[in-house]
Design an enzyme around this catalytic site. Structure first.
Site, mmCIF file in Angstrom:
data_model
loop_
_atom_site.group_PDB
_atom_site.id
_atom_site.type_symbol
_atom_site.label_atom_id
_atom_site.label_comp_id
_atom_site.label_asym_id
_atom_site.label_seq_id
_atom_site.Cartn_x
_atom_site.Cartn_y
_atom_site.Cartn_z
ATOM 1 N N GLU A 175 0.801 -1.258 -0.044
ATOM 2 C CA GLU A 175 0.071 0.012 -0.048
ATOM 3 C C GLU A 175 0.800 1.246 -0.075
ATOM 4 O O GLU A 175 0.831 2.028 0.915
ATOM 5 C CB GLU A 175 -0.987 0.098 1.154
ATOM 6 C CG GLU A 175 -1.944 -0.972 1.207
ATOM 7 C CD GLU A 175 -3.099 -0.916 2.190
ATOM 8 O OE1 GLU A 175 -3.141 -0.266 2.740
ATOM 9 O OE2 GLU A 175 -4.155 -1.784 1.746
ATOM 10 N N GLU A 192 -4.569 -8.766 -0.246
ATOM 11 C CA GLU A 192 -5.569 -8.346 1.157
ATOM 12 C C GLU A 192 -6.859 -8.464 0.386
ATOM 13 O O GLU A 192 -7.285 -7.821 -0.431
ATOM 14 C CB GLU A 192 -4.996 -7.373 1.760
ATOM 15 C CG GLU A 192 -3.705 -7.250 2.316
ATOM 16 C CD GLU A 192 -3.363 -6.016 3.281
ATOM 17 O OE1 GLU A 192 -4.466 -5.335 3.608
ATOM 18 O OE2 GLU A 192 -2.235 -5.642 3.258
#
Ligand code: AHR
Length: 496
Positions: free
Chosen positions: A173, A296
């Protein structure tokens, strides 16, 4: 009546076992108290790893485990977590509650966990606050057999054999907690870090770049442009990681019927993400050398748990089981596009498989879906057509509909595995299953459902939601099965 037409004779793509992967992060009760009891704990353990949790994980045949984060990864110094436990530095976990990370659990323990559960390790490197040198040395520590400073350190720490870690995340991220970067800036850093994530000991790294949040095509397009078009040489990227959390509709165990549908509707949106992202990747990589990795995903419920519960701990109901089943069905049907996926997160965090409380452990409805679906791993995806009615509901953004039923099927020689969900909260659905050019010799059926749509397992009532044998449908080329409301069904067929 709904109709499911299967074509077991047409070989579809192989379902990569890796899409049944999991994720563990140094967050809340995932590692400490979840995976790790500690060597001096009275909870039965093998060198610190909880025996009950390891045994449970083995049941779902985890193909891959991702670690150490998540956001935690981009502030993790791997050297803190190896060597004598008593001498390991303590640091503040700046992303998750400012708690003090003892570094008691580190690389060697993670590898032991992988070996004990049969999973392949996937390590996410630190791009945010780390350096290419640190990541390079971590790879060498893991993969170089012997004869160098890093490998000798591993040997001295008790592992003569190299770990042969293939999967390496180049940050996590990085558009957010991993450094708040633009795709262009991250693309530049990616190339630099990936260059030094080298092959040691004959293990070629499979490098995974940080992809979009949800279906953000802007990040992917700009990143791929940077990686492929702005430089002369190839970027050295094997995977692109997308993250997708479906919410959020009501609280984990308190939600209305509309919120039940709302969450399932949001979960099914992952299909759009997959097709959009893959199409975009195809523009830059038509030969599909870069694999789509959803490392994820899962439900992230609103409403904070009670204060004495660890961070991001949430209960898990039959609604979460349907989120898992629907999503895995989508991955199976898109076996040509999805290479790996990792549910967030294995124990005590978000949509977990396992909850622990001191010495106690309970398996969630999501756990049982993974156990039911394990036979799909490595099978050939079977082409299917599903004709189903839709359910209408009032969503947070207005009226919406979702298909009542979802399904996927896979084949391994004469074994045909069919999984189906009925999202209708109150009504059963009868489905006619038609097999083209194939006949069934034997069927076994299992159904997972709860007494209510909010049903879940607790430490005191651990068997409320779990798969139970059901009456198998009869017939050879055409079978009829009744799907209970709010349920997941598995049909294990033997073809004649
Ligand atoms: O899984 C929890 C967090 O969600 C991860 O650390 C991060 O990558 C994501 O935002």
């Amino acid at each position: 009546m709904a109709k499911l037409t299967l074509q077991p004779g047409l070989a579809g793509h192989r379902i990569s076992p890796m899409i049944y992967g999991h994720f563990i992060e140094h967050l809340g009760g995932c590692v400490y108290g979840g995976i790790w009891a500690g060597q001096r704990s009275s909870i039965p353990n093998t060198d610190g790893l909880r025996d009950d949790v390891v045994e449970a994980l083995r049941r779902v045949r985890p193909p891959v485990l991702r670690w150490p984060g998540g956001c935690f990864a981009d502030d993790y110094c791997w050297r803190d977590g190896v060597g004598l436990r008593g001498q390991r530095p303590r640091r503040v976990n700046i992303h998750w509650g400012q708690i003090v990370e003892t570094n008691e659990f580190g690389t060697d323990d993670f590898i032991r966990l992988c070996r004990a559960t049969g999973a392949e390790p996937y390590i996410c490197g630190n791009v945010g606050s780390g350096s290419p040198r640190e990541l390079r040395d971590w790879v060498e520590y893991c993969n170089q057999p012997a004869g160098t400073a890093q490998s000798e350190m591993r040997v001295a720490n008790g592992s003569a054999q190299p770990f042969a870690v293939r999967f390496w995340g180049i940050g996590n991220e990085n558009w957010g907690c991993g450094g708040n970067m633009t795709p262009e800036y991250y693309g530049d850093l990616y190339r630099r870090f990936a260059t030094y994530t080298a092959a040691f000991g004959g293990t070629r790294p499979f490098r995974i770049a940080c992809g979009p949040s949800g279906h953000d095509t802007d990040w992917t397009r700009r990143l791929l442009h940077r990686l492929f078009r702005d430089y002369r040489s190839g970027p050295g990227v094997e995977g692109l990681a997308a993250h997708y959390y479906c919410g959020g509709a009501g609280a984990a165990t308190q939600f209305s019927e509309a919120q039940w549908y709302g969450l399932l509707h949001n979960a099914a949106f992952i299909e759009t993400l997959i097709t959009e992202q893959r199409a975009l990747m195809d523009e830059f990589d038509p030969e599909r050398r870069i694999k789509l990795v959803v490392d994820e995903w899962g439900a992230w419920h609103e409403g904070l748990p009670a204060e004495d519960l660890p961070l991001l701990w949430q209960q898990n109901t039959v609604r979460d089981a349907l989120v898992a089943a629907l999503t895995l069905d989508i991955f199976n049907r898109h076996a040509d596009s999805v290479f790996m996926a990792n549910l967030a997160q294995t124990v005590n965090v978000l949509q977990s498989l396992i909850l622990t409380d001191g010495p106690r452990m309970v398996l969630t409805p999501t756990f049982y879906v993974y156990e039911m679906y394990a036979d799909h791993q490595g099978g050939q995806s079977v082409p299917l057509r599903l004709e189903s009615d839709e359910v209408s509901f009032e969503g947070a953004e207005g009226p919406r509909t979702i298909p009542c039923l979802a399904a996927s099927a896979s084949r391994k020689e004469t074994a045909l595995t069919v999984t189906l969900t009925n999202a209708h909260a109150r009504e059963a659905r009868e489905v006619e299953i038609v097999l083209k050019d194939a006949r069934v010799a034997e069927v076994q059926a299992q159904v997972l459902r709860g007494g209510a749509i909010q049903a879940h397992n607790t430490f005191d009532e651990p068997r409320e939601v779990m798969p139970r044998p059901a009456r198998a449908p009869e017939g050879a080329g055409e079978l009829s099965v009744t799907l209970a409301p709010a349920s997941v069904t598995k049909l294990a067929m033997k073809l004649s």
